[in-house]
Scaffold this active site. Sequence first.
Site, PDB file in Angstrom:
ATOM      1  N   GLU A   1       0.797  -1.224   0.000  1.00  0.00           N
ATOM      2  CA  GLU A   1       0.000   0.000   0.000  1.00  0.00           C
ATOM      3  C   GLU A   1       0.825   1.267   0.000  1.00  0.00           C
ATOM      4  OE1 GLU A   1      -2.854  -0.184   3.164  1.00  0.00           O
ATOM      5  OE2 GLU A   1      -4.390  -0.722   1.709  1.00  0.00           O
TER       6      GLU A   1
ATOM      7  N   GLU B   1      -5.378  20.608  38.594  1.00  0.00           N
ATOM      8  CA  GLU B   1      -6.199  21.815  38.611  1.00  0.00           C
ATOM      9  C   GLU B   1      -5.404  23.102  38.690  1.00  0.00           C
ATOM     10  OE1 GLU B   1      -9.136  20.998  41.578  1.00  0.00           O
ATOM     11  OE2 GLU B   1     -10.374  19.897  40.147  1.00  0.00           O
TER      12      GLU B   1
END
Lengths: 106, 476
Positions: free
Chosen positions: B68, B308
């Site tokens: 391919e 955070e």
Amino acid sequence: MKEKEKEKAKGKLIIEGKLILKLYVSGMSQKSMKAIENIKLLCDEHLKGSFELEIIDIYKNPKLASEKHIVFSPSLLKILPLPKKTLVGTLSDTKKVLKGLGITIE
Amino acid sequence: MAKNKKEALLKTPTGINGLDEITNGGFPKGRPVLICGSAGCGKTLFATQFLVKGITEYNEPGVFMSFEESASDLTQNFNSLGFDFEKLKADKKLYVDHVRIERSEIEETGEYDLEGLFIRLNYAIDTVGAKRVVLDTLESLFSGMENMALLRSEIRRLFTWLKEKGVTAIITGERGESSLTRQGLEEYVSDCVILLDFRVIEQIATRRLRIVKYRGSTHGTNEYPFIIDEDGISVLPVTSLKLDYKSSTEIISTGLAALDNAFSTGGIYCGSSTLLTGQAGTSKTILAAHFAMSSYKRKESTLYFSFEESPDQLLRNMATIGIDLKQAIKSKLLHIQASRPSLQGLEMHLLVFNKLLEELKPRTVIIDPISSLITIGNNNEVRAMLVRLMDTLKMKQINALFTSLTHDGPSEYNNPTVDAVSSLADTWIDLKNEERNNERVRSLLIVKSRGMGHSNNQQDFTITDKGINFTTSNKK
């Protein structure tokens, strides 16, 4: 003279320019032999003098198989006239072979 | 393995991190392996890695037959793994053959076979003395061809031939609608079939691998997450972790003397895991910072995951209450890894964890907070990930601290991460911030602590410019 008449009866095979063909086969396999037989029959009988045919055994030239992108065996490569074509198989389907080689019947 | 008298299947290491564990040693030696999956799932990379690692790590030359990708794509593939494609070729370790078939030029005129392909493959294998072969993607041969039955029987012959040749081969195949591969190659490859999958769940992509079939060998049957990064493919085996880690009796400080005193042992066990729960603003992060500082005082390295706050923000905030994380960072004993949970999938997070654990070899790991991981996966996935993470930390005898945000609700701890971790954690401390006599009072309660006695009292504390200060005295 006789042969020409024969051709006329079947329809004339017309090609543009000289046909250059390479047939890649794998040894003496059944399919290879059949393809050789078929292409010889076609060329010798109908294309006398206007073709060049080379038969190559990929067993003996394994590197060539890769260089010439041979996957299927037998493979008949039409080098000229363009466009290039690859006819794979035993070349038994005459209609397809003629079409593939660019030969028209009048 | 040598002790095993039963005729064990010989294996070939896959070169893919984690896969040898799942397959108990690798692919079946000298046999074809089918890798299938939809477009973009990593098949070619998988095969490339198998080949390259074979060359570089096991000295097994390889053949890459591509149906391919163009040669330049292929070069890129190899180079992306950090290997010099041209050099491998020049060293006669790698042979690449690009099978290009121009459909428009082909006409089928009778029976044929694939002897051309066989010859090329044979030539390639013999040229480099290949032990590994990749056929990527073999099924491309079928497209545009009429005589399918003939091709199928030829493919079957090819697999038999590969076995006779004694090479371990990877054949990749695109996923079909009703079968694993478009042409049902799985019928012919009976030894080992691996399925790769690429899914996007709630906008986050996850890759998974499953061993569909592996004849004559035991193998993991789960779906294993895998990731693709600059080192190629890594598979994370879920179940390779066992409950056989050692337990230390050594005691370490939590960073707060008053809290240490609340435990009968005067601290927590070294290598244990601690869960810190509480609603927003209950000083979870501050306690975590104390924990980090206690590690620093022991001259041990700490890895702090902050989901955070940025490292800067964390440093500034802690500095205001007298916790000097900066010096710990300067001494290279504290490493803060800050990232948004949603930046990447759970697997990626876990992989970053594992990589950093390998790199920094910390003695203490803090994750603040684990509850934000919920935003990127469903509960089961997060739970599975946390269990894996905790097991890893336990095995490595790393002190772990997890914080988790809880919300008011019918159940106090109605948070899946708490659910997941609380039963696994050795120590669980809950923080509260409640109103008493027109005053907000911060308090702490040890919910559980394995293998030691602990105070059952709620302990009030305040936050001063020297960190946390307990206001109620502890009674042992």
